[in-house]
Design a protein around this motif. Structure first.
Motif, PDB file in Angstrom:
ATOM      1  N   MET A   1      17.151  45.219  67.592  1.00  0.00           N
ATOM      2  CA  MET A   1      17.541  46.248  66.646  1.00  0.00           C
ATOM      3  C   MET A   1      16.324  46.771  65.885  1.00  0.00           C
ATOM      4  N   LEU A   2      15.441  45.824  65.513  1.00  0.00           N
ATOM      5  CA  LEU A   2      14.231  46.219  64.792  1.00  0.00           C
ATOM      6  C   LEU A   2      13.391  47.176  65.633  1.00  0.00           C
ATOM      7  N   ARG A   3      13.234  46.870  66.931  1.00  0.00           N
ATOM      8  CA  ARG A   3      12.467  47.751  67.802  1.00  0.00           C
ATOM      9  C   ARG A   3      13.094  49.143  67.863  1.00  0.00           C
ATOM     10  N   ARG A   4      14.432  49.190  67.985  1.00  0.00           N
ATOM     11  CA  ARG A   4      15.110  50.474  68.097  1.00  0.00           C
ATOM     12  C   ARG A   4      14.945  51.308  66.829  1.00  0.00           C
ATOM     13  N   VAL A   5      15.060  50.643  65.678  1.00  0.00           N
ATOM     14  CA  VAL A   5      14.920  51.360  64.409  1.00  0.00           C
ATOM     15  C   VAL A   5      13.510  51.912  64.258  1.00  0.00           C
ATOM     16  N   LEU A   6      12.516  51.092  64.532  1.00  0.00           N
ATOM     17  CA  LEU A   6      11.132  51.541  64.387  1.00  0.00           C
ATOM     18  C   LEU A   6      10.806  52.636  65.397  1.00  0.00           C
ATOM     19  N   ALA A   7      11.335  52.498  66.623  1.00  0.00           N
ATOM     20  CA  ALA A   7      11.090  53.528  67.640  1.00  0.00           C
ATOM     21  C   ALA A   7      11.718  54.848  67.213  1.00  0.00           C
ATOM     22  N   ALA A   8      12.914  54.784  66.617  1.00  0.00           N
ATOM     23  CA  ALA A   8      13.575  56.009  66.167  1.00  0.00           C
ATOM     24  C   ALA A   8      12.775  56.683  65.058  1.00  0.00           C
ATOM     25  N   GLU A   9      12.279  55.898  64.106  1.00  0.00           N
ATOM     26  CA  GLU A   9      11.469  56.477  63.038  1.00  0.00           C
ATOM     27  C   GLU A   9      10.157  57.048  63.581  1.00  0.00           C
ATOM     28  N   ALA A  10       9.529  56.317  64.529  1.00  0.00           N
ATOM     29  CA  ALA A  10       8.260  56.792  65.099  1.00  0.00           C
ATOM     30  C   ALA A  10       8.462  58.108  65.838  1.00  0.00           C
ATOM     31  N   ALA A  11       9.619  58.251  66.487  1.00  0.00           N
ATOM     32  CA  ALA A  11       9.899  59.475  67.234  1.00  0.00           C
ATOM     33  C   ALA A  11       9.993  60.692  66.319  1.00  0.00           C
ATOM     34  N   ARG A  12      10.270  60.459  65.014  1.00  0.00           N
ATOM     35  CA  ARG A  12      10.400  61.569  64.059  1.00  0.00           C
ATOM     36  C   ARG A  12       9.039  62.042  63.546  1.00  0.00           C
ATOM     37  N   VAL A  13       7.992  61.259  63.807  1.00  0.00           N
ATOM     38  CA  VAL A  13       6.672  61.612  63.292  1.00  0.00           C
ATOM     39  C   VAL A  13       6.055  62.699  64.163  1.00  0.00           C
ATOM     40  N   GLU A  14       5.453  63.674  63.524  1.00  0.00           N
ATOM     41  CA  GLU A  14       4.799  64.758  64.249  1.00  0.00           C
ATOM     42  C   GLU A  14       3.314  64.752  63.890  1.00  0.00           C
TER      43      GLU A  14
END
Length: 379
Positions: free
Chosen positions: A1-14
């Motif tokens: 779950m931690l990986r998924r949350v961090l990956a989702a936040e990282a995907a929002r970075v431009e």
């Protein structure tokens, strides 16, 4: 779950090409968004995780990052009280190569190995103690892609860099491979890359090599004196050790000068007993362009192999033709320091002569560090 949350936040970075100067400006201005957490090592820091494009964290992400931060803190405390182990260093040899490197650094691929000259009339390299004598002809000649280590980088703080040289052998034994690699190392002041240097005094010769119980005894002549500093002397010894112990089944080295043990080499470094590899993070280059090697000719499409020991697992790759930069990109390594990570980047270029440079960017001041460059020809 931690990986998924961090990956989702990282995907929002431009990220943008001018992000680093802006971050540095904000840090100097005291912006809390630029706050950083120190990495436990010199001259490096880990940036605070970037915020998303909407400027804030979701509650779930904030909780996850808090958990991750506490976990990292626990790991750092553990590392502070333990010895960081050297990464597993039993790499498989490249196809067709005998005695490929077993080091903590990445194994060679066939593209990493520079072919050596073909001896005339099927001759093989002379044995230890035979000098240049008359080579023995015959069908038993074989070649191996052998790792040879050199000093490079900042002369005040040199590190070890490796080249693979395809060398001729007699029988492929451990003694034979160590002999070929060390003779090749001592033959000249530099490697194929002129930035890689051999600090052993000119005229140093390999008198003999014996191998027993996993220990190589290396006897040198003409190396009793050398006016190098202590740092260079230590790396020169490690240069021999890493080259010799790259041979399968060899884990240590005893040094002899003119047949006699030497307790302290050049009055600078202790060399009594069995010498072992120092930890990779202490002696290997922080950033390392493995292949193509300097002077290689490659096809229009090829892979650039980069390795590094970097806390952020982030290196940079720049490709230039003359003074014109034709490509520059971030390279994410397979693992962060203190282990050595690696990555391969596919590249396609029109024919010409190019300079490939792998390096790191200091998060302290944005300067380029640990540059390693090779000049290659694209056919």
């Amino acid at each position: 779950m931690l990986r998924r949350v961090l990956a989702a936040e990282a995907a929002r970075v431009e990220p943008g090409p001018g992000a680093l100067p802006d971050i540095q400006r904000r840090i100097r201005a005291g912006d809390r968004g630029g706050a950083r957490r120190r990495w436990p090592g010199p001259e490096w820091s880990l940036p605070r995780l970037a915020r998303g494009r909407w400027g804030g964290w979701s509650p779930l992400a904030a909780g996850a990052v808090t958990i991750a931060t506490l976990s990292v803190a626990a790991v750092v405390v553990g590392l502070a009280s333990t010895v960081v182990p050297t990464p597993i260093d039993r790499a498989e040899p490249p196809p067709g190569a005998v005695g490929a490197d077993q080091s903590a650094s990445p194994a060679a691929s066939p593209d990493d190995v520079r072919p050596g000259p073909t001896p005339p009339d099927g001759a093989v390299a002379p044995s230890v103690g035979a000098g240049t004598g008359t080579p023995a002809p015959g069908p038993t000649a074989s070649t191996a892609g052998l790792p040879v280590y050199y000093l490079g980088g900042d002369p005040a703080r040199p590190r070890l860099y490796r080249e693979f040289h395809r060398l001729w052998l007699h029988d492929g034994s451990a003694r034979d491979r160590i002999t070929a690699a060390l003779r090749n190392l001592l033959d000249g002041p530099v490697g194929m890359d002129p930035d890689y240097r051999n600090p052993w005094p000119a005229g140093t010769d390999l008198r003999d090599v014996t191998v027993g119980d996993g220990i190589a005894t290396v006897d040198l002549a003409g190396a009793a004196r050398n006016g190098v500093d202590e740092v260079t002397a230590r790396l020169a010894v490690q240069q021999l050790v890493w080259t010799a112990t790259a041979v399968p089944g060899v884990s240590g080295l005893r040094l002899r000068l003119d047949g006699a043990p030497v307790d302290r080499l050049w009055g600078r470094v202790a060399t009594s007993g069995v010498l072992r590899r120092a930890p990779a993070m202490e002696v290997l280059a922080p950033v390392w362009l493995i292949s193509p090697q300097h002077g290689d000719a490659v096809g229009r499409s090829f892979q650039v192999h980069v390795a590094g020991i970097l806390p952020e697992a982030t290196a940079q790759l720049r490709i230039q033709q003359g003074t014109r930069t034709v490509r520059e990109q971030v390279v994410t390594l397979s693992i962060a320091g203190p282990a050595q990570g690696e990555a391969k980047v596919g590249v396609t270029l029109p024919p010409g002569r190019y300079t490939l440079t792998a390096y790191a960017i200091s998060l302290e001041d944005g300067s380029e560090r640990f540059l390693d460059d090779h000049t290659v020809t694209v056919r």
